[in-house]
Design an enzyme around this catalytic site. Structure first.
Site, PDB file in Angstrom:
ATOM      1  N   SER A  48       3.177  60.444 -63.855  1.00 25.44           N
ATOM      2  CA  SER A  48       3.525  59.079 -64.255  1.00 25.44           C
ATOM      3  C   SER A  48       2.730  58.050 -63.451  1.00 25.44           C
ATOM      4  CB  SER A  48       5.026  58.848 -64.066  1.00 25.44           C
ATOM      5  OG  SER A  48       5.768  59.769 -64.839  1.00 25.44           O
ATOM      6  N   THR A  49       2.526  58.305 -62.159  1.00 24.86           N
ATOM      7  CA  THR A  49       1.766  57.383 -61.320  1.00 24.86           C
ATOM      8  C   THR A  49       0.329  57.255 -61.791  1.00 24.86           C
ATOM      9  OG1 THR A  49       3.176  58.002 -59.451  1.00 24.86           O
ATOM     10  CG2 THR A  49       1.131  56.881 -58.918  1.00 24.86           C
ATOM     11  N   LYS A 171      10.452  68.963 -60.781  1.00 23.76           N
ATOM     12  CA  LYS A 171      10.348  67.667 -60.111  1.00 23.76           C
ATOM     13  C   LYS A 171      11.519  66.830 -60.594  1.00 23.76           C
ATOM     14  CE  LYS A 171       7.837  63.372 -59.576  1.00 23.76           C
ATOM     15  NZ  LYS A 171       6.769  62.463 -60.038  1.00 23.76           N
ATOM     16  N   ILE A 214       7.601  65.245 -54.682  1.00 22.01           N
ATOM     17  CA  ILE A 214       6.411  64.807 -55.414  1.00 22.01           C
ATOM     18  C   ILE A 214       6.599  63.316 -55.545  1.00 22.01           C
ATOM     19  CG2 ILE A 214       5.078  64.973 -57.548  1.00 22.01           C
ATOM     20  CD1 ILE A 214       6.182  67.796 -57.928  1.00 22.01           C
TER      21      ILE A 214
END
Length: 296
Positions: A48-49, A171, A214
């Site tokens: 997503s980052t 995650k 994470i």
């Protein structure tokens, strides 16, 4: 390669300052090298980052290749995880095969969510099971209800999926420490790893048995994240709590601004272009000042 205990960085995508915002692969590989030297144990590409929803599949593949190259060129043992989530099982399978050919060691998959109203737990279990059957790489489940129309698999469903020999971890960006406590029991029976999806509660996650995190914070505070876990693993609870409080303050300030804030905080440390892909705007001046104050 085995999943390592510790903290993984879901790296941002860095763009050139040109009209098309083309990918700056040189800046990305420099960033990967810097944070691995600073104590990050592994890399997640296309998380997503990384603004993965704003990237073409070709760009995603090239970022994975570039990341693999910098890890290999520097003779590092860091696992490389590639995001492969898609809105159909077959597209996710295709992306997992591409990730393998591009040098990833594991894949990380969000559940499909566009038609969330039709996707009960049986359908989602089938999605992950078929993906794990077909993927040439081990699969990590990615639980992030905020971006998947509220989809949040139960502990019981995840426990059933963990019995699949090719599903190796999760995650948890659902930030549910109670669920983490339940799922960490699966390490002994199913070799299943649990990672917190952020690090402002890393100490709590470690206390209930998580392997690490994470976390986007590993891009702008890699030494702090790594030092916190080292203190915990060495039994120095007082130091671990002190570092957690610092990290929670910093990460809390950054997370108020979303992706633009993560990129700006990373810019403050490493100096790369902080722009997100258009139309996402640059971080406001007020938020920039807030982050600068938090770093102090």
């Amino acid at each position: 390669m085995q999943l390592l205990r510790g903290n993984y960085a879901p790296i941002p995508t860095i763009y050139k300052d040109d009209a098309e915002q083309s990918i700056d692969y040189e800046a990305i590989t420099a960033h990967v090298h810097n944070i691995l030297k600073a104590g990050v144990v592994g890399i997640v590409a296309q998380g997503s980052t990384a603004e993965h929803v704003a990237l073409s599949q070709e760009e995603k593949n090239n970022i994975t290749k570039a990341t693999r190259k910098v890890i290999d060129d520097n003779k590092l043992s860091a696992p490389l995880i590639a995001g492969v989530g898609a809105q159909s099982t077959w597209e996710a399978v295709k992306r997992s095969k591409e990730a393998a050919s591009n040098g990833a060691n594991f894949v990380l998959a969000l559940p499909p969510s566009y038609f969330a109203g039709s996707l009960n737990e049986e359908a989602l279990t089938s999605y992950y099971s078929v993906l794990a059957d077909k993927s040439p790489l081990p699969v990590l489940i990615y639980s992030f209800p905020a971006v998947t129309s509220g989809i949040n698999l139960s502990s019981d469903t995840i426990a059933r999926l963990a019995k699949h020999k090719n599903i190796v971890g999760i995650k948890q960006t659902d930030h549910d420490v109670g669920k983490m406590a339940r799922l960490t029991e699966l390490r002994e029976t199913d070799n299943f790893a649990v990672f917190a999806g952020a690090s402002d509660y890393l100490l709590g996650a470690l206390a209930v048995g998580a392997e690490g995190s994470i976390t986007g914070a590993a891009n702008f505070a890699p030494e702090l994240v790594a030092s916190l876990q080292k203190a915990y693993d060495n039994g120095d609870q007082a130091l671990a709590l002190k570092l957690q409080r610092k990290l929670a303050h910093l990460e809390g300030s950054v997370m108020k601004g979303g992706i633009p804030a993560i990129k700006y905080a990373t810019f403050c440390v490493y100096g790369q272009n902080p722009a997100a892909r258009h139309p996402v705007p640059l971080l406001s001046e007020a938020m920039q000042n807030s982050i600068k104050a938090a770093f102090k």
